[in-house]
Scaffold this active site. Sequence first.
Site, PDB file in Angstrom:
ATOM      1  N   GLU A  51      33.312  36.070  29.331  1.00 47.93           N
ATOM      2  CA  GLU A  51      34.569  35.552  28.785  1.00 47.93           C
ATOM      3  C   GLU A  51      34.473  35.362  27.268  1.00 47.93           C
ATOM      4  O   GLU A  51      33.502  34.792  26.771  1.00 47.93           O
ATOM      5  CB  GLU A  51      34.906  34.215  29.452  1.00 47.93           C
ATOM      6  CG  GLU A  51      36.247  33.635  29.018  1.00 47.93           C
ATOM      7  CD  GLU A  51      36.537  32.273  29.624  1.00 47.93           C
ATOM      8  OE1 GLU A  51      37.708  31.880  29.646  1.00 47.93           O
ATOM      9  OE2 GLU A  51      35.581  31.601  30.087  1.00 47.93           O
ATOM     10  N   LYS A 125      44.574  35.566  31.100  1.00 47.28           N
ATOM     11  CA  LYS A 125      44.196  34.440  31.959  1.00 47.28           C
ATOM     12  C   LYS A 125      45.436  33.639  32.350  1.00 47.28           C
ATOM     13  O   LYS A 125      46.211  33.197  31.491  1.00 47.28           O
ATOM     14  CB  LYS A 125      43.185  33.569  31.214  1.00 47.28           C
ATOM     15  CG  LYS A 125      42.568  32.448  32.031  1.00 47.28           C
ATOM     16  CD  LYS A 125      41.480  31.777  31.190  1.00 47.28           C
ATOM     17  CE  LYS A 125      40.761  30.665  31.923  1.00 47.28           C
ATOM     18  NZ  LYS A 125      39.682  30.097  31.086  1.00 47.28           N
ATOM     19  N   CYS A 162      37.521  33.301  34.558  1.00 51.07           N
ATOM     20  CA  CYS A 162      36.937  31.957  34.578  1.00 51.07           C
ATOM     21  C   CYS A 162      37.694  30.992  35.488  1.00 51.07           C
ATOM     22  O   CYS A 162      37.648  31.122  36.699  1.00 51.07           O
ATOM     23  CB  CYS A 162      36.797  31.434  33.142  1.00 51.07           C
ATOM     24  SG  CYS A 162      35.644  30.028  33.001  1.00 51.07           S
TER      25      CYS A 162
END
Length: 287
Positions: A51, A125, A162
Site C-alpha cells: 500500500e 480504496k 488494506c
Amino acid sequence: MATVRAGLIQMALKAETGESPEAIRDKMNEAHLPLIDEAGKKGVQVLCLQEVFNQPYFCPSQDAKWYGAAEKIPDGPTVKLMQEYARKHSMVIVVPIYEEDITGVYYNTCAVIDADGSYLGKYRKTHIPQVAGFYEKFFFKPGNSGWPMFQTAYCKLGVYICYDRHFPEGWRALALAGAEYIVNPSATVAGLSQYLWKLEQPASAVANGCYIGAVNRVGTEAPWNIGKFYGSSYVVDPRGEFLVEASEDQDELVTADMDMDKVREVRNLWQFFRDRRPEAYGPLTQI
C-alpha cells in the site's frame, strides 16, 4: 492459462520522513527495481506492491506536506516507470500509490498495468478508517471505483486495499464481477490487527472460491512510531491454504504458483454463489 505465478514485494522505508515526498518517492522506486527484476527472472506473471508503496505510511500525521506525495494516474512518473518494467518482463503489475485526481481531491489507489505495459485502470480504496494513529480521512477521499475486474494477460484480477479487507461485501462483489485472484496491499502494524491478518483473507478466499495475495510493509517509521509493520505477506488458495508466506521483518519478494483450475473446482464443490439469497439481504443496505 492453468497456472499463474504470483509475486508480492514487501519493503521497509528507505528514506527519512523529513525529506521531501519527491525525494522519498525516487528512493523507494529505485529500491523496488531490483526486486521487480528478480520477479521477472523468477517468472512472476502478476506482481503486487504494498500500500502506497513508494512513500511512508504518513497517516499517523495530519500534515498537509504529504499531499505533495500524490501523483496523477496514469500520467504520473511512477505509473510510467512501472509500465516500462511491465513491458520489460511481460508482467502484470499492481501499483499502489497516492493519487491526485484534481488539486485537493486525493485517493488511495492501485493502478493496474497489463503485461504489455498498457494501463488497464485503477481501483480506489473504498473504506477509509479514522482511528487513533490512522487518520486516513485527512488524506483520502473514499473511493468511487465500484468493483472492477481487470482482465489481464494471465488472469481475472481484483484489487482491495488494506482496511477494505475487514468488509466482506467487497470481496464478494469482486468475485461476482469475475475476479479469480484478488490482491490486498496493506500497511498494518502489530498490536492492532496482526491477530486478524491470517484469519480474514483466508476466510474470504474460501467464501469466494478465489486466490488472495496479501502484502504488508515491514519495519518502523519515525517520527510516528505507531508500531511495527510486520510483513508476513502471503498468498492463499481457494481453500484458504497458505501457498507462501514472507518474513515479519525483511525486504522480500515471495512467489507462488496458482492453479487457476482450482477456482472452478472449489466453486463447483461449495456452490456458495448458487445458494446466495440476494433478495433477502435488503436490510444490509438500510442500516
